[in-house]
Design an enzyme around this catalytic site. Structure first.
Site, PDB file in Angstrom:
ATOM      1  N   ASP A  19       0.898  -1.372   0.104  1.00 44.37           N
ATOM      2  CA  ASP A  19      -0.321   0.403   0.146  1.00 44.37           C
ATOM      3  C   ASP A  19       0.764   0.984   0.189  1.00 44.37           C
ATOM      4  O   ASP A  19       1.789   0.901   0.833  1.00 44.37           O
ATOM      5  CB  ASP A  19      -1.090   0.079   1.303  1.00 44.37           C
ATOM      6  CG  ASP A  19      -2.063   0.369   0.861  1.00 44.37           C
ATOM      7  OD1 ASP A  19      -1.958   2.107   0.339  1.00 44.37           O
ATOM      8  OD2 ASP A  19      -3.302   0.118   1.448  1.00 44.37           O
ATOM      9  N   ILE A  20       0.520   2.447  -0.626  1.00 45.74           N
ATOM     10  CA  ILE A  20       1.880   3.776  -1.179  1.00 45.74           C
ATOM     11  C   ILE A  20       2.170   4.364   0.645  1.00 45.74           C
ATOM     12  O   ILE A  20       2.748   4.463   0.485  1.00 45.74           O
ATOM     13  CB  ILE A  20       1.605   4.141  -1.681  1.00 45.74           C
ATOM     14  CG1 ILE A  20       1.484   3.654  -2.868  1.00 45.74           C
ATOM     15  CG2 ILE A  20       2.204   5.444  -1.762  1.00 45.74           C
ATOM     16  CD1 ILE A  20       0.755   4.351  -4.340  1.00 45.74           C
ATOM     17  N   ASP A  21       0.476   4.249   0.918  1.00 44.19           N
ATOM     18  CA  ASP A  21       0.256   5.200   1.797  1.00 44.19           C
ATOM     19  C   ASP A  21       0.580   4.670   3.617  1.00 44.19           C
ATOM     20  O   ASP A  21       0.068   3.225   3.364  1.00 44.19           O
ATOM     21  CB  ASP A  21      -1.341   5.415   2.492  1.00 44.19           C
ATOM     22  CG  ASP A  21      -1.314   6.773   1.359  1.00 44.19           C
ATOM     23  OD1 ASP A  21      -0.806   7.580   0.763  1.00 44.19           O
ATOM     24  OD2 ASP A  21      -2.547   6.608   0.609  1.00 44.19           O
TER      25      ASP A  21
END
Length: 135
Positions: free
Chosen positions: A48-50
């Protein structure tokens, strides 16, 4: 009228490749993973990027993520980033750019390979206006 993306054209880029899905923890990302998995990637790696790949608070990538991606590259995997975001929205990926040569962006609407656009499917403005119109 449903919006259709030419999935077979897009998914031709994932067969026998190691696919790195950023944003894979969300509802759209998990659906993207499901569709990619049906098209025989060599491996499917989900970040997940965040908070996982990218530290939003410090506006940088986690060192552990950089090292992981580097190791995968050194093992001979061709890494492809697939995300629902556009390129400017994925944050500063400079530390891993040399390991990634293909990006599947905006849920498959845009594919860049070696800094060249190889596929582009825009949503027609009329369809977008219909989609966003609320009575």
């Amino acid at each position: 009228e449903p919006i259709r993306i030419q999935n077979e054209d897009v998914m031709g880029y994932v067969e026998n490749k190691t696919i790195l899905v950023t944003g894979g923890g969300g509802s759209i990302g998990s659906e993207l993973c499901r569709q990619i998995a049906e098209h025989h990637p060599k491996k499917l790696i989900i970040f997940d990027i965040d908070g996982t790949l990218y530290d939003n608070a410090n506006k940088c990538m986690h060192q552990s993520s950089i090292e992981c991606i580097k190791k995968l590259y050194e093992q001979g995997h061709e890494l492809v980033i697939a995300t629902g975001r556009s390129y400017p929205m994925i944050g500063n990926v400079d530390p891993i750019k040399k390991y990634i040569n293909t990006y599947i962006l905006i849920n498959g609407q845009l594919i860049q390979r070696n800094n060249e656009i190889v596929y582009k499917e825009n949503i027609e403005i009329e369809k977008l206006e219909k989609l966003l119109y609320i009575e």
